[in-house]
Scaffold this motif. Structure first.
Motif, PDB file in Angstrom:
ATOM      1  N   UNK A   1      42.302   2.412  23.884  1.00 21.95           N
ATOM      2  CA  UNK A   1      40.989   2.385  24.858  1.00 21.95           C
ATOM      3  C   UNK A   1      40.276   2.563  22.990  1.00 21.95           C
ATOM      4  N   UNK A   2      40.528   1.473  22.229  1.00 17.52           N
ATOM      5  CA  UNK A   2      39.709   1.359  20.821  1.00 17.52           C
ATOM      6  C   UNK A   2      39.463  -0.515  21.413  1.00 17.52           C
ATOM      7  N   UNK A   3      38.256  -0.064  20.717  1.00 15.81           N
ATOM      8  CA  UNK A   3      37.316  -1.612  20.530  1.00 15.81           C
ATOM      9  C   UNK A   3      37.988  -1.790  19.608  1.00 15.81           C
ATOM     10  N   UNK A   4      38.584  -1.925  18.650  1.00 19.22           N
ATOM     11  CA  UNK A   4      39.565  -3.283  18.146  1.00 19.22           C
ATOM     12  C   UNK A   4      40.383  -3.902  18.658  1.00 19.22           C
ATOM     13  N   UNK A   5      40.211  -5.023  17.980  1.00 13.04           N
ATOM     14  CA  UNK A   5      41.191  -6.321  18.515  1.00 13.04           C
ATOM     15  C   UNK A   5      42.287  -6.165  17.600  1.00 13.04           C
ATOM     16  N   UNK A   6      43.281  -6.074  18.344  1.00 13.85           N
ATOM     17  CA  UNK A   6      44.496  -6.037  17.390  1.00 13.85           C
ATOM     18  C   UNK A   6      45.741  -7.692  17.614  1.00 13.85           C
ATOM     19  N   UNK A   7      45.899  -8.112  16.652  1.00  9.95           N
ATOM     20  CA  UNK A   7      46.677  -9.741  16.850  1.00  9.95           C
ATOM     21  C   UNK A   7      48.354  -9.183  16.041  1.00  9.95           C
TER      22      UNK A   7
ATOM     23  N   UNK B   1      45.662 -20.610  10.398  1.00 11.26           N
ATOM     24  CA  UNK B   1      45.509 -21.621  11.095  1.00 11.26           C
ATOM     25  C   UNK B   1      45.291 -20.347  12.117  1.00 11.26           C
ATOM     26  N   UNK B   2      46.174 -19.851  12.552  1.00 14.81           N
ATOM     27  CA  UNK B   2      45.866 -18.723  14.282  1.00 14.81           C
ATOM     28  C   UNK B   2      44.439 -18.578  14.442  1.00 14.81           C
ATOM     29  N   UNK B   3      44.104 -17.798  13.024  1.00 16.69           N
ATOM     30  CA  UNK B   3      43.101 -16.415  13.583  1.00 16.69           C
ATOM     31  C   UNK B   3      41.697 -17.435  13.249  1.00 16.69           C
ATOM     32  N   UNK B   4      41.559 -18.782  12.512  1.00 15.59           N
ATOM     33  CA  UNK B   4      40.764 -19.765  12.614  1.00 15.59           C
ATOM     34  C   UNK B   4      40.552 -20.346  14.023  1.00 15.59           C
ATOM     35  N   UNK B   5      41.899 -20.048  14.540  1.00 16.02           N
ATOM     36  CA  UNK B   5      41.698 -21.083  15.833  1.00 16.02           C
ATOM     37  C   UNK B   5      41.064 -20.216  16.773  1.00 16.02           C
ATOM     38  N   UNK B   6      41.315 -18.864  16.992  1.00 12.33           N
ATOM     39  CA  UNK B   6      41.048 -17.818  17.755  1.00 12.33           C
ATOM     40  C   UNK B   6      39.111 -17.447  17.637  1.00 12.33           C
ATOM     41  N   UNK B   7      39.444 -18.204  16.075  1.00 12.03           N
ATOM     42  CA  UNK B   7      37.420 -17.756  15.931  1.00 12.03           C
ATOM     43  C   UNK B   7      37.641 -16.358  15.436  1.00 12.03           C
ATOM     44  N   UNK B   8      38.374 -15.500  14.583  1.00 13.10           N
ATOM     45  CA  UNK B   8      38.761 -14.632  14.349  1.00 13.10           C
ATOM     46  C   UNK B   8      38.228 -14.511  12.544  1.00 13.10           C
TER      47      UNK B   8
END
Ligand SMILES: Cc1ncc(COP(=O)(O)O)c(C=O)c1O
Length: 453
Positions: A93-99, A247-254
């Motif tokens: 229940x976190x507002x964080x985005x976890x990758x 590269x992947x984070x950039x694709x995800x807009x993060x």
């Protein structure tokens, strides 16, 4: 549709590794010769390493091309996926985005083949027939066995005795890929024989196994040594992980707020984080968190000084955080995190406060691993679970402070060969090692080598 995995095509795989050496805030302290205490020369290393890797160890070039032969083998599993841990986020229940970057998809089940393959390749090109190495949890031994198999080379693995018995199926993998595996310390080397003479019941350690593998390589002309972590060229090869992640984070807009990895010798952490370090040095608001076990607290309780990389004092002296080369950590289940020192590049950045470090005991780490397995499905390696625990803790802080941070961690390997440890955890038999580390560390630090000048 919400995406769960951010994928790169094979054509998008990075073609160069990133070398952090030219971007360090201050020059790296040199390795010193174990006998003279003077800075070592390339010739000193030539008895056990190929020229190409010795050059990479000190290269001032920021970008180093990945040979085509290596890229072709990387393509068997790379680029690896970056996952958004939506189920874990929901459970917390976190507002964080976890990758998480999933390095468990390699044939050996971890990040280790990223360096095993180029190491075998460069040795093969220089006419070497056999590689000798140590392994803790068995992940590195498997990776090198796999790589030697691809290049038709022999592979001899000195496996830390406690892991040899805890992880019989890792041995089977190494055997399938054609390697010979011995429980270390053995009576095959002078180093092993003298350790056994002092302590016949020793559970072994990475430091001891390194002494044996180095001696094996140094005493056979057709044999070189391969190290799965710690050295600069290993960190270099692992940067493929962080470069893909970027590269992947950039694709995800993060853009990440916190990057997390576990640390044994430092290679998965460094490979994952180093490509982002220049961003932080240029002012990006970004934290790097290195996670280790409390039973082997190198970065959090060690001393930053010169020490040997192995137990017998055969390797060059390395400026690093160390618990002392004679420190023998307890037989915790994260076997790959039981090393008295750490990569000098990582240690330097911890010392310069670019990277922060923390330590956890086993039970809360396995608790986090269970939560991850329940939500994301993957059973992580116990080593990796240290990074998961830190990611979970960061996400919980985000919940308390209501901050939607972007937390990214490296899933360095799966735990399919660590199920005995999971059984012990489920049965409540895992001990949070109450060692008396102060006494043990003090004793080992008293045996640090004396440095000139
Ligand atoms: C899955 C996994 N993660 C992490 C490590 C720790 O090594 P390093 O710090 O070099 O990445 C190991 C070592 O064996 C490992 O097997």
């Amino acid at each position: 549709m919400e995406s769960y995995r951010i994928l790169l095509s094979e054509a998008e795989m990075p073609q160069e590794w990133y070398n952090i050496i030219p971007d360090l805030p201050s020059p790296m302290p040199p390795y010193l010769h174990p006998a003279t205490g003077d800075p070592i020369t390339p010739d000193d290393l030539a008895a056990i390493f190929p020229r190409a890797l010795i050059e990479q160890e000190v290269s001032p070039e920021r970008w180093i091309p990945i040979p085509d032969e290596v890229l072709r083998i990387y393509q068997l599993w790379r680029p690896s996926p970056l996952h958004r841990a939506r189920n874990l986020e929901a459970a917390l229940k976190t507002p964080a985005r976890i990758y998480y970057k999933n390095e468990s998809v390699s044939p050996a089940g971890s990040h280790k083949p990223n360096t095993a393959v180029p190491q075998a390749y460069y040795n093969k090109v220089e006419g070497i027939k056999r590689l000798a190495t140590e392994t803790g949890a068995g992940q590195w031994g498997c990776a090198l066995a796999l790589a030697c198999n691809f290049f038709s080379m022999e592979c001899t693995v000195y496996m830390v005795k406690v892991s040899y018995h805890q992880k019989p199926y890792r041995r089977s993998l190494m055997h399938i890929w054609g390697a010979s595996v011995y429980p270390s310390p053995t009576d095959r080397t002078q180093a092993g024989r003298s350790i056994l003479a002092r302590d016949p019941e020793t559970s072994g350690s990475l430091g001891m196994a390194i002494s044996e593998a180095v001696e094996d390589a140094a005493t056979h002309d057709d044999t070189n040594y391969a190290l799965g972590s710690v050295l600069n060229h290993v960190m270099l090869h692992q940067t493929i992980v962080g470069l893909e992640t970027k590269k992947q984070l950039a694709l995800a807009g993060e853009s990440p707020d916190v990057l997390i990895g576990c640390v044994g010798g430092g290679s998965n952490f460094a490979g994952f984080c180093f490509p982002f370090v220049p961003d932080k040095l240029k002012g990006a608001d970004l934290r790097f968190v290195a996670v280790e076990p409390t039973a082997c607290p190198t970065l959090t309780r060690g001393t930053y000084t010169y020490d040997f990389g192995d137990t017998a004092g055969l390797t060059p002296l390395i400026m690093m955080y160390t618990l002392g080369h004679s420190f023998v950590p307890s037989g915790i289940h994260a076997g790959g995190l039981r090393y008295h020192g750490d990569a000098p590049l990582l240690c330097q950045l911890v010392h310069e406060k670019v990277i922060e470090a923390r330590a956890y005991p086993q039970n809360p780490v396995f608790e986090a691993a269970r939560l991850f397995a329940e939500t994301e499905g993957i059973i992580p390696a116990p080593e990796t679970a240290h990074a998961i625990k830190a990611a979970v803790d960061e996400a919980r802080v985000c919940k308390e402070t209501n901050q939607a941070k972007c937390i990214v961690f490296n899933l360095s390997g799966h735990g399919h060969f660590d199920l005995a440890a999971y059984d012990a955890f489920l049965e409540g038999q895992l001990k949070d090692i109450e060692l008396d580390p102060d006494e043990m560390i003090k004793k080992a630090l008293a045996e640090l080598p004396k440095i000139k000048g």
